[in-house]
Design an enzyme around this catalytic site. Structure first.
Site, mmCIF file in Angstrom:
data_model
loop_
_atom_site.group_PDB
_atom_site.id
_atom_site.type_symbol
_atom_site.label_atom_id
_atom_site.label_comp_id
_atom_site.label_asym_id
_atom_site.label_seq_id
_atom_site.Cartn_x
_atom_site.Cartn_y
_atom_site.Cartn_z
ATOM 1 N N ASP A 1 0.805 -1.176 0.011
ATOM 2 C CA ASP A 1 0.089 0.179 -0.207
ATOM 3 C C ASP A 1 0.941 1.193 -0.151
ATOM 4 O OD1 ASP A 1 -2.033 -1.648 0.114
ATOM 5 O OD2 ASP A 1 -2.695 -1.116 2.144
ATOM 6 N N CYS B 1 -2.113 -2.843 7.815
ATOM 7 C CA CYS B 1 -2.055 -3.674 6.623
ATOM 8 C C CYS B 1 -0.608 -4.643 6.835
ATOM 9 C CB CYS B 1 -2.062 -2.840 5.299
ATOM 10 S SG CYS B 1 -3.895 -2.323 4.964
ATOM 11 N N LYS C 1 -7.087 -4.947 -2.720
ATOM 12 C CA LYS C 1 -7.779 -5.717 -1.715
ATOM 13 C C LYS C 1 -8.879 -4.629 -1.301
ATOM 14 C CE LYS C 1 -4.021 -4.209 1.220
ATOM 15 N NZ LYS C 1 -4.885 -3.446 2.023
HETATM 16 C C1 VGL Z 1 -4.766 0.587 5.890
HETATM 17 C C2 VGL Z 1 -6.362 1.457 7.235
HETATM 18 C C3 VGL Z 1 -7.247 1.597 6.235
HETATM 19 C C4 VGL Z 1 -3.064 0.241 5.565
HETATM 20 C C5 VGL Z 1 -5.520 0.394 4.634
HETATM 21 O O1 VGL Z 1 -2.814 0.133 4.483
HETATM 22 O O2 VGL Z 1 -2.525 -0.026 6.699
HETATM 23 N N1 VGL Z 1 -5.084 1.254 6.928
HETATM 24 N N2 VGL Z 1 -6.773 0.967 4.943
#
Ligand code: VGL
Ligand code: ZN
Length: 209
Positions: A13, A156, A111
């Site tokens: 991410d 994540c 995802k």
């Molecule tokens: C994430 C919160 C919401 C992450 C993704 O990538 O850690 N955290 N969505």
């Protein structure tokens, strides 16, 4: 530590919305890019993940009238933290940070695309049961040890590492190649789960080719 053909680097991410100026900015999130670029050449296999939400996603506070970001609510699968809208499919915020340069990555795994379930982990959605398919992919490609970097350490990256262990894979979190959100003690909570699950925390300097 020696990296071999059964190892995979999972870059989690590294998207505009998790970097400074983004909708859910992780403090100093963009600082993960330099250490990721430093270790990437050591890996034969790299997977990128991308948080990829529809605009009405159930993890967005805006989808729950009267609720604010960072509050927690109960969804069908249990507690869910609410977030500002982020990583909306097709938006600029959902794109990888423009400085991230890993053209050799073999898979981009998206995802969090089901409106009713969030997915922190790259392996299972937040019901801890719905599979993303990554376990099968790694198994078929005989990839047995996962090295994790990216955002966010305590969400994540952390949940992916725990699920990797649950699947019988060895999991190594590259601490200096991650940054954390740190919401209500989430870093300490994640690290005690790492200890229990046997997730190793290492630094990128410990990797040799
Ligand atoms: C994430 C919160 C919401 C992450 C993704 O990538 O850690 N955290 N969505
Ligand atoms: Zn998200």
């Amino acid at each position: 530590m020696q990296i071999d053909a059964h190892d995979v680097l999972i870059v989690t991410d590294v998207q505009n919305d998790f970097c400074p100026g983004g909708a859910l900015a992780v403090p100093r999130g963009d600082e993960v890019i330099a250490p990721i670029h430093r270790v990437a050449p050591r890996f034969e296999h790299i997977v990128l993940t991308q948080d990829w939400h529809p605009s009405n996603h159930s993890s967005f506070a805006a989808s729950h009238p009267g609720k604010q970001p960072f509050e927690s609510i109960e969804l069908s699968y249990g507690a869910q933290t609410l977030w500002p809208p982020h990583c909306v499919q097709g938006s600029h915020g959902a794109e990888f940070h423009p400085a991230l340069h890993l053209p050799q990555a073999e898979l981009i795994l998206r995802k969090g695309f089901r409106p009713e379930i969030d997915s922190y982990s790259a392996f299972f959605e937040n019901d801890r049961a719905t599979s993303t398919g990554l376990a099968g992919y790694l198994h078929e490609r005989r990839l047995k040890r996962v090295f994790l970097a990216g955002l966010a350490y305590d969400y994540c990256v952390g949940y992916s590492a725990l699920d990797a262990r649950r699947l019988g894979l060895d999991a190594f979190v590259l601490r200096d190649a991650c940054r954390a959100i740190d919401l209500n003690g989430s870093v300490a909570a994640m690290e005690s789960q790492f200890a229990e699950a046997g997730v190793a925390i290492i630094n990128t300097a410990e990797l040799t080719s």
